[in-house]
Scaffold this active site. Structure first.
Site, PDB file in Angstrom:
ATOM      1  N   SER A 188     -13.409  10.210  40.452  1.00  0.00           N
ATOM      2  CA  SER A 188     -13.254  10.552  42.417  1.00  0.00           C
ATOM      3  C   SER A 188     -14.720  10.254  42.143  1.00  0.00           C
ATOM      4  O   SER A 188     -15.393   9.018  41.503  1.00  0.00           O
ATOM      5  CB  SER A 188     -13.218  11.721  42.985  1.00  0.00           C
ATOM      6  OG  SER A 188     -13.749  11.186  44.591  1.00  0.00           O
ATOM      7  N   HIS A 215     -10.678   6.657  43.243  1.00  0.00           N
ATOM      8  CA  HIS A 215     -10.602   7.133  44.314  1.00  0.00           C
ATOM      9  C   HIS A 215     -11.712   5.873  44.991  1.00  0.00           C
ATOM     10  O   HIS A 215     -13.342   6.172  44.699  1.00  0.00           O
ATOM     11  CB  HIS A 215     -11.470   8.234  45.015  1.00  0.00           C
ATOM     12  CG  HIS A 215     -10.267   9.253  44.483  1.00  0.00           C
ATOM     13  ND1 HIS A 215     -10.118  10.646  44.161  1.00  0.00           N
ATOM     14  CD2 HIS A 215      -8.656   9.194  44.241  1.00  0.00           C
ATOM     15  CE1 HIS A 215      -9.325  11.899  43.828  1.00  0.00           C
ATOM     16  NE2 HIS A 215      -8.489  10.084  43.959  1.00  0.00           N
ATOM     17  N   ASP A 307      -7.201  16.475  43.120  1.00  0.00           N
ATOM     18  CA  ASP A 307      -6.548  15.342  42.298  1.00  0.00           C
ATOM     19  C   ASP A 307      -6.679  15.016  40.401  1.00  0.00           C
ATOM     20  O   ASP A 307      -7.770  15.488  40.193  1.00  0.00           O
ATOM     21  CB  ASP A 307      -6.641  14.223  42.840  1.00  0.00           C
ATOM     22  CG  ASP A 307      -5.589  12.874  42.865  1.00  0.00           C
ATOM     23  OD1 ASP A 307      -4.675  13.078  42.410  1.00  0.00           O
ATOM     24  OD2 ASP A 307      -6.173  11.281  43.280  1.00  0.00           O
TER      25      ASP A 307
END
Length: 371
Positions: A188, A215, A307
């Protein structure tokens, strides 16, 4: 009362500077402490006021966003959010070079013509500024090297991350379909630069399939695939529906999609939002564990949130191997920490060591499944 988040906006458009200021200062926590019309002005303001976050345009007169980012990250490191006005190839290329130089995230500029879209963009912008304001960034020496070289003062280059060259293995002949190792990399905030570093250190003959779940804002996954391909010896492609997963290729999961896979090893893309993050690292890691079992290698990199924690656990429970980026090298240690807390991480390593470990693991697993 908490300290205000101090922001500097660098953009050559007067209208955009005014609009961004108005959108950000709706939130009582955020204060815009300076604006600039080009990168050179931006550098001077950042040096003077030392903001918590810089919002940086890409294309500007006098000095563009890339040169300004390199200088800021070399001399007064500050979290930088890149705003780009276009998803055209040239602009996206510069955008990812800004991420390589130390910027943390990128989003497309909000449209002033659509009121509904503008409100949505405003909420996203405020959320990202608040997130980035908490990140402790490090100095990137590239900007200093460029300046010293221009001034005729050579300085030593930093050590490169190059794994020891392994002996070239024979191409495996597998006893069963889909018996090759599969690496799933999840990342991310701060991830693109680390993903680039890891992939660039892998040899062209790596006998594994690699799937990258990053992400990233809508519209930027294709640009990321193109940018990664400039430094990677393994072919890179944006994953598409029905594509066969096979060794010797890196697949980038498209933004706004989750990547699953069929029992026959083909990509299945779903636009259904299962988790807050979309694409979700958890979804793809679980799918890989279900399909490839103990041949799956999970790698979880920098990012905020959880996540990937459950996905890493699924890989470990299926008999696969799990690696995560260590805290020292992570921009945000949130995702690796969450996976560690649930007992899903077997090794915490810096990016250079992750690349070396992947090479060794793939060689071990390739030997174990060949006749």
């Amino acid at each position: 009362m908490s300290q205000p988040i101090r922001v500097v906006i660098v953009d050559d458009s007067v209208l955009m500077r005014r609009m961004l200021t108005e959108l950000l200062t709706r939130d009582p926590v955020i204060t815009v402490v300076g604006t600039a019309s080009n990168g050179q002005e931006g550098i001077e303001i950042v040096k003077a006021v030392r903001p918590d976050v810089v919002i940086m345009d890409v294309r500007m007169p006098v000095m563009d966003g890339l040169a300004a980012t390199e200088h800021v990250m070399a001399y007064c490191p500050t979290p930088i959010l890149v705003l780009t006005a276009s998803l055209a190839r040239h602009e996206v290329d510069i955008t990812f070079k800004m991420l390589e130089a130390g910027a943390l995230e990128v989003i497309e500029k909000p449209s002033v013509s659509d009121a509904h879209e503008l409100e949505r963009a405003a909420g996203d912008l405020v959320q990202r500024v608040k997130l980035l304001s908490r990140v402790k960034v490090v100095t990137h020496l590239r900007g200093r090297r460029k300046q010293n070289t221009a001034a005729g003062q050579p300085i030593p280059a930093p050590p490169s991350v190059t794994p020891a060259a392994p002996a070239k293995p024979a191409t495996p002949v597998y006893n069963e379909p889909w018996a090759f190792p599969v690496i799933v990399i999840g990342a991310s905030t701060g991830g693109p630069r680390v993903v680039y570093q890891i992939l660039a250190a892998l040899p062209a003959n790596l006998q594994a399939a690699i799937i990258v779940v990053q992400h990233i804002a809508a519209g930027f996954s294709n640009g990321m695939a193109t940018w990664l391909a400039t430094g990677c010896r393994i072919p890179i492609a944006l994953a598409t529906e029905g594509m066969l997963i096979h060794p010797g290729e890196v697949l980038i999961v498209p933004d706004q999609c989750n990547l699953l896979m069929s029992r026959t090893g083909r990509v299945r893309l779903s636009e259904e939002r299962i988790h807050l993050q979309h694409p979700s690292v958890d979804v793809t890691m679980r799918a890989a564990a279900d399909t490839f079992g103990g041949r799956t290698i999970g790698v979880l990199l920098t990012g905020m949130g959880r996540d990937g924690a459950e996905g890493m656990l699924a890989i470990k429970q299926a008999g696969g191997i799990t690696l995560a980026q260590d805290e020292t090298s992570s921009t945000i240690f949130g995702m690796p920490r969450a996976a560690k807390e649930v007992g899903a991480v077997e090794e915490l390593l810096p990016p250079g060591d992750i690349a070396k470990r992947l090479i060794a693991l793939v060689q071990e697993r390739s030997r174990s499944v060949t006749a």
